[in-house]
Design a protein around this motif. Structure first.
Motif, PDB file in Angstrom:
ATOM      1  N   UNK A  29      24.713  35.997  28.201  1.00  0.00           N
ATOM      2  CA  UNK A  29      24.836  36.939  29.299  1.00  0.00           C
ATOM      3  C   UNK A  29      24.781  38.380  28.819  1.00  0.00           C
ATOM      4  N   UNK A  30      24.987  39.273  29.751  1.00  0.00           N
ATOM      5  CA  UNK A  30      24.992  40.706  29.468  1.00  0.00           C
ATOM      6  C   UNK A  30      26.279  41.319  29.976  1.00  0.00           C
ATOM      7  N   UNK A  31      26.718  42.361  29.290  1.00  0.00           N
ATOM      8  CA  UNK A  31      27.887  43.093  29.747  1.00  0.00           C
ATOM      9  C   UNK A  31      27.483  43.848  31.011  1.00  0.00           C
ATOM     10  N   UNK A  32      28.158  43.553  32.113  1.00  0.00           N
ATOM     11  CA  UNK A  32      27.807  44.156  33.392  1.00  0.00           C
ATOM     12  C   UNK A  32      28.673  45.366  33.703  1.00  0.00           C
ATOM     13  N   UNK A  33      29.880  45.380  33.171  1.00  0.00           N
ATOM     14  CA  UNK A  33      30.806  46.476  33.460  1.00  0.00           C
ATOM     15  C   UNK A  33      31.897  46.447  32.404  1.00  0.00           C
ATOM     16  N   UNK A  34      32.373  47.613  32.012  1.00  0.00           N
ATOM     17  CA  UNK A  34      33.461  47.665  31.033  1.00  0.00           C
ATOM     18  C   UNK A  34      34.303  48.908  31.267  1.00  0.00           C
ATOM     19  N   UNK A  35      35.615  48.696  31.201  1.00  0.00           N
ATOM     20  CA  UNK A  35      36.562  49.802  31.241  1.00  0.00           C
ATOM     21  C   UNK A  35      37.491  49.612  30.048  1.00  0.00           C
ATOM     22  N   UNK A  36      38.493  50.444  29.939  1.00  0.00           N
ATOM     23  CA  UNK A  36      39.429  50.329  28.823  1.00  0.00           C
ATOM     24  C   UNK A  36      40.207  49.014  28.853  1.00  0.00           C
ATOM     25  N   UNK A  37      40.342  48.389  30.028  1.00  0.00           N
ATOM     26  CA  UNK A  37      41.166  47.195  30.147  1.00  0.00           C
ATOM     27  C   UNK A  37      40.441  45.972  30.710  1.00  0.00           C
ATOM     28  N   UNK A  38      39.127  46.053  30.876  1.00  0.00           N
ATOM     29  CA  UNK A  38      38.405  44.934  31.480  1.00  0.00           C
ATOM     30  C   UNK A  38      36.938  44.973  31.073  1.00  0.00           C
ATOM     31  N   UNK A  39      36.398  43.800  30.743  1.00  0.00           N
ATOM     32  CA  UNK A  39      34.971  43.674  30.432  1.00  0.00           C
ATOM     33  C   UNK A  39      34.425  42.535  31.283  1.00  0.00           C
ATOM     34  N   UNK A  40      33.313  42.782  31.953  1.00  0.00           N
ATOM     35  CA  UNK A  40      32.690  41.753  32.785  1.00  0.00           C
ATOM     36  C   UNK A  40      31.343  41.354  32.193  1.00  0.00           C
ATOM     37  N   UNK A  41      31.099  40.041  32.163  1.00  0.00           N
ATOM     38  CA  UNK A  41      29.849  39.478  31.676  1.00  0.00           C
ATOM     39  C   UNK A  41      29.144  38.824  32.856  1.00  0.00           C
ATOM     40  N   UNK A  42      27.826  39.008  32.946  1.00  0.00           N
ATOM     41  CA  UNK A  42      27.029  38.387  34.005  1.00  0.00           C
ATOM     42  C   UNK A  42      25.873  37.635  33.350  1.00  0.00           C
ATOM     43  N   UNK A  43      25.647  36.406  33.820  1.00  0.00           N
ATOM     44  CA  UNK A  43      24.559  35.598  33.274  1.00  0.00           C
ATOM     45  C   UNK A  43      23.302  35.755  34.129  1.00  0.00           C
ATOM     46  N   UNK A  44      22.192  35.241  33.630  1.00  0.00           N
ATOM     47  CA  UNK A  44      20.918  35.344  34.343  1.00  0.00           C
ATOM     48  C   UNK A  44      20.968  34.678  35.720  1.00  0.00           C
ATOM     49  N   UNK A  45      21.784  33.611  35.863  1.00  0.00           N
ATOM     50  CA  UNK A  45      21.857  32.931  37.159  1.00  0.00           C
ATOM     51  C   UNK A  45      22.934  33.511  38.077  1.00  0.00           C
ATOM     52  N   UNK A  46      23.580  34.602  37.657  1.00  0.00           N
ATOM     53  CA  UNK A  46      24.537  35.290  38.512  1.00  0.00           C
ATOM     54  C   UNK A  46      25.998  34.952  38.285  1.00  0.00           C
ATOM     55  N   UNK A  47      26.294  33.995  37.391  1.00  0.00           N
ATOM     56  CA  UNK A  47      27.694  33.674  37.090  1.00  0.00           C
ATOM     57  C   UNK A  47      28.360  34.904  36.487  1.00  0.00           C
ATOM     58  N   UNK A  48      29.596  35.170  36.915  1.00  0.00           N
ATOM     59  CA  UNK A  48      30.328  36.339  36.424  1.00  0.00           C
ATOM     60  C   UNK A  48      31.697  35.914  35.897  1.00  0.00           C
ATOM     61  N   UNK A  49      32.031  36.446  34.723  1.00  0.00           N
ATOM     62  CA  UNK A  49      33.340  36.226  34.130  1.00  0.00           C
ATOM     63  C   UNK A  49      33.820  37.570  33.606  1.00  0.00           C
ATOM     64  N   UNK A  50      35.104  37.847  33.844  1.00  0.00           N
ATOM     65  CA  UNK A  50      35.683  39.096  33.362  1.00  0.00           C
ATOM     66  C   UNK A  50      36.874  38.783  32.472  1.00  0.00           C
ATOM     67  N   UNK A  51      37.078  39.615  31.470  1.00  0.00           N
ATOM     68  CA  UNK A  51      38.193  39.485  30.552  1.00  0.00           C
ATOM     69  C   UNK A  51      39.075  40.720  30.756  1.00  0.00           C
ATOM     70  N   UNK A  52      40.345  40.475  31.126  1.00  0.00           N
ATOM     71  CA  UNK A  52      41.252  41.564  31.471  1.00  0.00           C
ATOM     72  C   UNK A  52      42.366  41.673  30.436  1.00  0.00           C
ATOM     73  N   UNK A  53      42.642  42.890  30.011  1.00  0.00           N
ATOM     74  CA  UNK A  53      43.671  43.120  29.008  1.00  0.00           C
ATOM     75  C   UNK A  53      45.064  42.850  29.577  1.00  0.00           C
ATOM     76  N   UNK A  54      45.803  42.007  28.857  1.00  0.00           N
ATOM     77  CA  UNK A  54      47.219  41.745  29.121  1.00  0.00           C
ATOM     78  C   UNK A  54      47.859  41.588  27.750  1.00  0.00           C
ATOM     79  N   UNK A  55      48.577  42.607  27.312  1.00  0.00           N
ATOM     80  CA  UNK A  55      49.127  42.581  25.951  1.00  0.00           C
ATOM     81  C   UNK A  55      50.139  41.456  25.762  1.00  0.00           C
ATOM     82  N   UNK A  56      50.657  40.891  26.842  1.00  0.00           N
ATOM     83  CA  UNK A  56      51.620  39.787  26.752  1.00  0.00           C
ATOM     84  C   UNK A  56      50.997  38.434  27.087  1.00  0.00           C
ATOM     85  N   UNK A  57      49.674  38.349  27.126  1.00  0.00           N
ATOM     86  CA  UNK A  57      49.004  37.104  27.501  1.00  0.00           C
ATOM     87  C   UNK A  57      49.295  35.999  26.498  1.00  0.00           C
TER      88      UNK A  57
END
Length: 130
Positions: A29-57
């Protein structure tokens, strides 16, 4: 007009930038959006997954019963062995789990931050040749 335009699966983790590399490579996939606390990945078929910062995760302990499954990803693949090699080369690890019942072959894994996901292969429906 639809009330919901898109869905995004969001996983909490301590280091979203590092985990985004794993999913970007695995899903091609490709990075579709990124901020200091979140990165979103989008695939060619439109699937989206985001990774959100949680220091206590803390990751779930599945398949052990001490902690619930919470949520997991399921990826449909053609070649379980090839994708497993890719997962491990990217820093993921196999999880020990019971064999799944039903018509699918599947295997459980954890990403580098410990989130569980499944690779599933649906047997071909065409008759066997030869």
């Amino acid at each position: 007009m639809a009330l919901v335009n898109a869905g995004v699966l969001v996983l909490d983790c301590a280091e979203p930038e590092k985990l985004a590399v794993f999913y970007k490579e695995l899903l091609e996939g490709e990075e579709a959006d990124a901020t200091a606390n979140r990165v979103e990945i989008r695939t060619a078929d439109g699937f989206r997954i985001a990774l959100r910062r949680d220091v206590n995760a803390t990751p779930p302990s599945w398949p052990r019963p001490e902690n619930s499954l919470q949520a997991h990803l399921e990826f449909v693949v053609d070649d379980l062995d090839a994708v497993e090699r890719r997962v491990v080369s990217l820093g993921g690890r196999p999880l020990e789990a019971k064999d799944a019942s039903g018509p699918w072959e599947e295997r459980g894994y954890a990403d580098p931050a410990g989130h569980s996901f499944t690779l599933r292969r649906i047997p071909p429906t065409a008759p066997k040749q030869g």
